[in-house]
Each structure stands twice: as C-alpha cells, then as structure tokens.
Design a protein around this motif. Sequence first.
Motif, PDB file in Angstrom:
ATOM      1  N   GLY A  29     -18.318  89.474  14.738  1.00  0.00           N
ATOM      2  CA  GLY A  29     -18.074  89.129  13.338  1.00  0.00           C
ATOM      3  C   GLY A  29     -18.101  87.650  13.055  1.00  0.00           C
ATOM      4  N   TRP A  30     -18.295  86.810  14.050  1.00  0.00           N
ATOM      5  CA  TRP A  30     -18.280  85.357  13.828  1.00  0.00           C
ATOM      6  C   TRP A  30     -19.640  84.825  13.396  1.00  0.00           C
ATOM      7  CZ3 TRP A  30     -13.824  83.231  13.066  1.00  0.00           C
ATOM      8  CH2 TRP A  30     -12.688  83.852  13.604  1.00  0.00           C
ATOM      9  N   ARG A  36     -32.385  89.445   2.285  1.00  0.00           N
ATOM     10  CA  ARG A  36     -32.880  90.142   1.105  1.00  0.00           C
ATOM     11  C   ARG A  36     -34.339  89.748   0.917  1.00  0.00           C
ATOM     12  NH1 ARG A  36     -29.720  89.436  -4.456  1.00  0.00           N
ATOM     13  NH2 ARG A  36     -30.563  87.313  -4.258  1.00  0.00           N
ATOM     14  N   GLY A  37     -35.230  90.682   1.178  1.00  0.00           N
ATOM     15  CA  GLY A  37     -36.653  90.368   1.172  1.00  0.00           C
ATOM     16  C   GLY A  37     -36.964  89.352   2.264  1.00  0.00           C
ATOM     17  N   ASN A  38     -37.634  88.278   1.881  1.00  0.00           N
ATOM     18  CA  ASN A  38     -37.956  87.219   2.848  1.00  0.00           C
ATOM     19  C   ASN A  38     -36.879  86.156   2.932  1.00  0.00           C
ATOM     20  OD1 ASN A  38     -40.482  88.344   3.501  1.00  0.00           O
ATOM     21  ND2 ASN A  38     -41.433  87.384   1.695  1.00  0.00           N
ATOM     22  N   GLU A  39     -35.804  86.336   2.176  1.00  0.00           N
ATOM     23  CA  GLU A  39     -34.719  85.350   2.126  1.00  0.00           C
ATOM     24  C   GLU A  39     -33.643  85.712   3.149  1.00  0.00           C
ATOM     25  OE1 GLU A  39     -32.071  83.269  -1.421  1.00  0.00           O
ATOM     26  OE2 GLU A  39     -32.729  85.342  -1.644  1.00  0.00           O
ATOM     27  N   ARG A  40     -33.312  84.761   3.998  1.00  0.00           N
ATOM     28  CA  ARG A  40     -32.290  84.998   5.015  1.00  0.00           C
ATOM     29  C   ARG A  40     -31.226  83.900   4.944  1.00  0.00           C
ATOM     30  NH1 ARG A  40     -32.370  88.123   9.591  1.00  0.00           N
ATOM     31  NH2 ARG A  40     -34.643  88.365   9.506  1.00  0.00           N
ATOM     32  N   ARG A  41     -29.981  84.297   4.978  1.00  0.00           N
ATOM     33  CA  ARG A  41     -28.860  83.363   4.963  1.00  0.00           C
ATOM     34  C   ARG A  41     -27.876  83.753   6.061  1.00  0.00           C
ATOM     35  NH1 ARG A  41     -32.035  81.230   2.347  1.00  0.00           N
ATOM     36  NH2 ARG A  41     -31.918  80.402   0.225  1.00  0.00           N
ATOM     37  N   PHE A  42     -27.045  82.780   6.474  1.00  0.00           N
ATOM     38  CA  PHE A  42     -26.101  83.029   7.555  1.00  0.00           C
ATOM     39  C   PHE A  42     -24.691  82.607   7.153  1.00  0.00           C
ATOM     40  CE2 PHE A  42     -30.211  82.363   9.559  1.00  0.00           C
ATOM     41  CZ  PHE A  42     -30.283  83.429  10.442  1.00  0.00           C
ATOM     42  N   ALA A  43     -23.728  83.322   7.710  1.00  0.00           N
ATOM     43  CA  ALA A  43     -22.331  82.893   7.665  1.00  0.00           C
ATOM     44  C   ALA A  43     -21.868  82.737   9.107  1.00  0.00           C
ATOM     45  CB  ALA A  43     -21.466  83.922   6.943  1.00  0.00           C
ATOM     46  N   PHE A  44     -21.124  81.667   9.345  1.00  0.00           N
ATOM     47  CA  PHE A  44     -20.655  81.390  10.709  1.00  0.00           C
ATOM     48  C   PHE A  44     -19.177  81.046  10.654  1.00  0.00           C
ATOM     49  CE2 PHE A  44     -19.992  78.667  14.443  1.00  0.00           C
ATOM     50  CZ  PHE A  44     -20.504  79.499  15.435  1.00  0.00           C
ATOM     51  N   GLY A  45     -18.365  81.772  11.389  1.00  0.00           N
ATOM     52  CA  GLY A  45     -16.917  81.578  11.275  1.00  0.00           C
ATOM     53  C   GLY A  45     -16.469  81.980   9.892  1.00  0.00           C
ATOM     54  N   TYR A  46     -15.935  81.001   9.140  1.00  0.00           N
ATOM     55  CA  TYR A  46     -15.573  81.227   7.736  1.00  0.00           C
ATOM     56  C   TYR A  46     -16.441  80.395   6.798  1.00  0.00           C
ATOM     57  CZ  TYR A  46     -11.435  83.860   9.105  1.00  0.00           C
ATOM     58  OH  TYR A  46     -10.578  84.821   9.604  1.00  0.00           O
ATOM     59  N   ASP A  47     -17.577  79.920   7.283  1.00  0.00           N
ATOM     60  CA  ASP A  47     -18.469  79.067   6.501  1.00  0.00           C
ATOM     61  C   ASP A  47     -19.672  79.880   6.056  1.00  0.00           C
ATOM     62  OD1 ASP A  47     -20.463  77.072   5.756  1.00  0.00           O
ATOM     63  OD2 ASP A  47     -19.107  75.610   6.644  1.00  0.00           O
ATOM     64  N   ILE A  48     -19.971  79.867   4.752  1.00  0.00           N
ATOM     65  CA  ILE A  48     -21.101  80.649   4.250  1.00  0.00           C
ATOM     66  C   ILE A  48     -22.329  79.788   3.965  1.00  0.00           C
ATOM     67  CG2 ILE A  48     -19.615  82.433   3.295  1.00  0.00           C
ATOM     68  CD1 ILE A  48     -20.157  81.258   0.536  1.00  0.00           C
ATOM     69  N   GLY A  49     -22.285  78.517   4.323  1.00  0.00           N
ATOM     70  CA  GLY A  49     -23.492  77.700   4.285  1.00  0.00           C
ATOM     71  C   GLY A  49     -23.771  76.962   2.998  1.00  0.00           C
ATOM     72  N   LEU A  50     -22.790  76.823   2.122  1.00  0.00           N
ATOM     73  CA  LEU A  50     -23.011  76.092   0.873  1.00  0.00           C
ATOM     74  C   LEU A  50     -22.889  74.583   1.040  1.00  0.00           C
ATOM     75  CD1 LEU A  50     -21.231  78.156  -1.948  1.00  0.00           C
ATOM     76  CD2 LEU A  50     -23.669  77.699  -1.691  1.00  0.00           C
ATOM     77  N   ASN A  51     -22.182  74.141   2.068  1.00  0.00           N
ATOM     78  CA  ASN A  51     -21.896  72.717   2.216  1.00  0.00           C
ATOM     79  C   ASN A  51     -22.953  72.017   3.063  1.00  0.00           C
ATOM     80  OD1 ASN A  51     -19.421  73.031   0.803  1.00  0.00           O
ATOM     81  ND2 ASN A  51     -18.476  73.819   2.675  1.00  0.00           N
ATOM     82  N   SER A  52     -23.192  70.750   2.738  1.00  0.00           N
ATOM     83  CA  SER A  52     -24.123  69.961   3.542  1.00  0.00           C
ATOM     84  C   SER A  52     -23.551  69.767   4.940  1.00  0.00           C
ATOM     85  CB  SER A  52     -24.350  68.591   2.897  1.00  0.00           C
ATOM     86  OG  SER A  52     -23.175  67.789   2.993  1.00  0.00           O
ATOM     87  N   ALA A  53     -24.422  69.417   5.866  1.00  0.00           N
ATOM     88  CA  ALA A  53     -23.982  69.223   7.248  1.00  0.00           C
ATOM     89  C   ALA A  53     -22.943  68.114   7.352  1.00  0.00           C
ATOM     90  CB  ALA A  53     -25.191  68.912   8.135  1.00  0.00           C
ATOM     91  N   ILE A  54     -23.132  67.006   6.611  1.00  0.00           N
ATOM     92  CA  ILE A  54     -22.193  65.888   6.727  1.00  0.00           C
ATOM     93  C   ILE A  54     -20.849  66.234   6.089  1.00  0.00           C
ATOM     94  CG2 ILE A  54     -22.999  64.722   4.634  1.00  0.00           C
ATOM     95  CD1 ILE A  54     -21.766  63.097   7.929  1.00  0.00           C
ATOM     96  N   ALA A  55     -20.874  66.949   4.958  1.00  0.00           N
ATOM     97  CA  ALA A  55     -19.606  67.358   4.343  1.00  0.00           C
ATOM     98  C   ALA A  55     -18.849  68.307   5.259  1.00  0.00           C
ATOM     99  CB  ALA A  55     -19.869  68.006   2.989  1.00  0.00           C
ATOM    100  N   HIS A  56     -19.577  69.229   5.872  1.00  0.00           N
ATOM    101  CA  HIS A  56     -18.961  70.173   6.807  1.00  0.00           C
ATOM    102  C   HIS A  56     -18.315  69.439   7.980  1.00  0.00           C
ATOM    103  CE1 HIS A  56     -18.495  73.729   9.355  1.00  0.00           C
ATOM    104  NE2 HIS A  56     -19.144  73.065  10.307  1.00  0.00           N
ATOM    105  N   ARG A  57     -19.032  68.466   8.546  1.00  0.00           N
ATOM    106  CA  ARG A  57     -18.497  67.740   9.695  1.00  0.00           C
ATOM    107  C   ARG A  57     -17.297  66.881   9.321  1.00  0.00           C
ATOM    108  NH1 ARG A  57     -22.494  65.283  14.009  1.00  0.00           N
ATOM    109  NH2 ARG A  57     -20.474  65.337  15.069  1.00  0.00           N
ATOM    110  N   LEU A  58     -17.368  66.237   8.167  1.00  0.00           N
ATOM    111  CA  LEU A  58     -16.224  65.433   7.719  1.00  0.00           C
ATOM    112  C   LEU A  58     -14.991  66.299   7.526  1.00  0.00           C
ATOM    113  CD1 LEU A  58     -17.916  63.069   5.107  1.00  0.00           C
ATOM    114  CD2 LEU A  58     -16.946  62.389   7.311  1.00  0.00           C
ATOM    115  N   ALA A  59     -15.164  67.455   6.876  1.00  0.00           N
ATOM    116  CA  ALA A  59     -14.022  68.325   6.604  1.00  0.00           C
ATOM    117  C   ALA A  59     -13.414  68.870   7.890  1.00  0.00           C
ATOM    118  CB  ALA A  59     -14.449  69.474   5.698  1.00  0.00           C
TER     119      ALA A  59
END
Length: 266
Positions: A29-30, A36-59
């Motif tokens: 589950g992590w 959906r169609g050709n569109e693929r998205r990921f969730a990792f841990g409790y992160d659903i991928g909306l934040n930029s890499a730098i914002a994620h790392r800072l937080a």
Amino acid sequence: MAGGERIFVQAIRRYSADHGIAVDVRAGGWLIAMRRGNERRFAFGYDIGLNSAIAHRLANDKSATSEVLALTGVSCIAHHLFLNPKLGGNVVGAGWRDAMLELLHENPQGVVIKPNEGTSGRSVFKVTNEAELDHATGEVFSMCTGLVISPYVAIEDEVRVVLLSDVPLVVYSKQRGTDWRHNLDAGAKPVLLADGETRTACVKLATEAARAIGIVFASIDVVRVDGEWRVLEINSGVMMEALGKLHPELVQATYDAALDRVFGEN
C-alpha cells in the motif's frame, strides 16, 4: 479490499472507482499506481504527487523548513541540524557535540531531539541534561543520518491545517492526552475547529508557511506558545488516519479535491 488497509489507500480506491481509474496497489500500500487511458499517476507513502520536488524535500526536512520560514519572516519553532558523526569528520566537523551542549545550556527548560526527517512523533526525546542528551543522540543517530534540536516550549495548543492551493480543507486541534507531545500516534485526539479567531489565525499562518516553501497540498502544524502562534512543521504527505476514523466523509472529500487536481478535474 484488503483488511487493515490505510484510510489513505481506501480513499484513493473510492475516488478511482468513481472516476474510471485503474488502481494497482504495491509494496503493502505504500506505492499506488493510478491509470486512466494513457494517463498514469502515482501516490507514494502519503504523497499524491501535487508538490514540486523542491517543495517536497523542504517540507520533509525539519531544519530546512525552519530555515526557509525564518528567511521569509514566518514565525516558527527553530530546528537546528546535526549530521551523524558516522558520516565522517570532513562532513560533520569536530565541534558537533559542543554545539549541542551549547544549545542545551541556552535552554535551561530543556530541548527536544528528533530525526530531521520523519513523522508521527517517533524517536522524539525531551532532554534536560548531558546524560539525556547523549542517550537521545545515540538513539536517533542509530537510525538516521541527521537530527534536529529545538528548544522545549510549553505548547498551549496545537492545530493542523490541511491546505490545497491556499484553501483550508481541514482544520483541527490536537487534544493532548497523558503524553507531553501532541502527536496523534501518541494519543492526542483530533477535534475540528469551528470558525472563529483561532481558526482564522491558524489558517493565515499556515498559508504563509505554505507559500514560503511553494507547496500546493500539505498539512501544516502550528502551535501556540506564550499566546503566539508559530509553525512547528510542514508535512508534504497528508496523513489523516486518525481523523478519518471520526470524520470519514470529510477526509474522503479532502483527498477527492486533491485527486481532482492530479487528474485535471474541475
């Protein structure tokens, strides 16, 4: 649905079923792949991928968060970084323990030692003397490459604000139990905040903090110390397991709004 599955995973499954999205849950589950169609998205841990890499790392870095907030004039609890001495003298330097002792002496009420990254209040120690300092640093360094030291403060209230692009979707206080910490995993209870002065002040401060690091979807913990609100930390992964047991519809609606943004829904 697998027994014992996290509320976060359940919420993604429900959203996906309603929107024609195929879900593949991996790694207990992590890791969640959504297609959906050709569109693929990921969730990792409790992160659903909306934040930029730098914002994620800072937080996810408590020291970096406090440094950025201080630079931008957002009131916060200071977190001083110390790297694990096992990384070597060229990286850590020779005076790390003396610097720790200096912080302890500057804060006779005590300091708090915890991993620089991580959530849920695990491996968090209140330290008031040198022996406790050595024990705490040994414990944290045994599992982490870095720790932070912050002054121990008497927290009068703690509030969590879940924001999506400056919009407060969830605001609740953490009612502490017998533990000195306000962590939900340590027995604190989430209580939704009604509109009023406290909610307004917390949302304003949380919004300023989110803007300071450029984060889109996050939960921000703010605390009241000596009558003044300060940011304690920012979480890029939005975990609402405890709240979901009390207010499942609100938690589902919050994740739905974030997933709408992920998949470009109105």
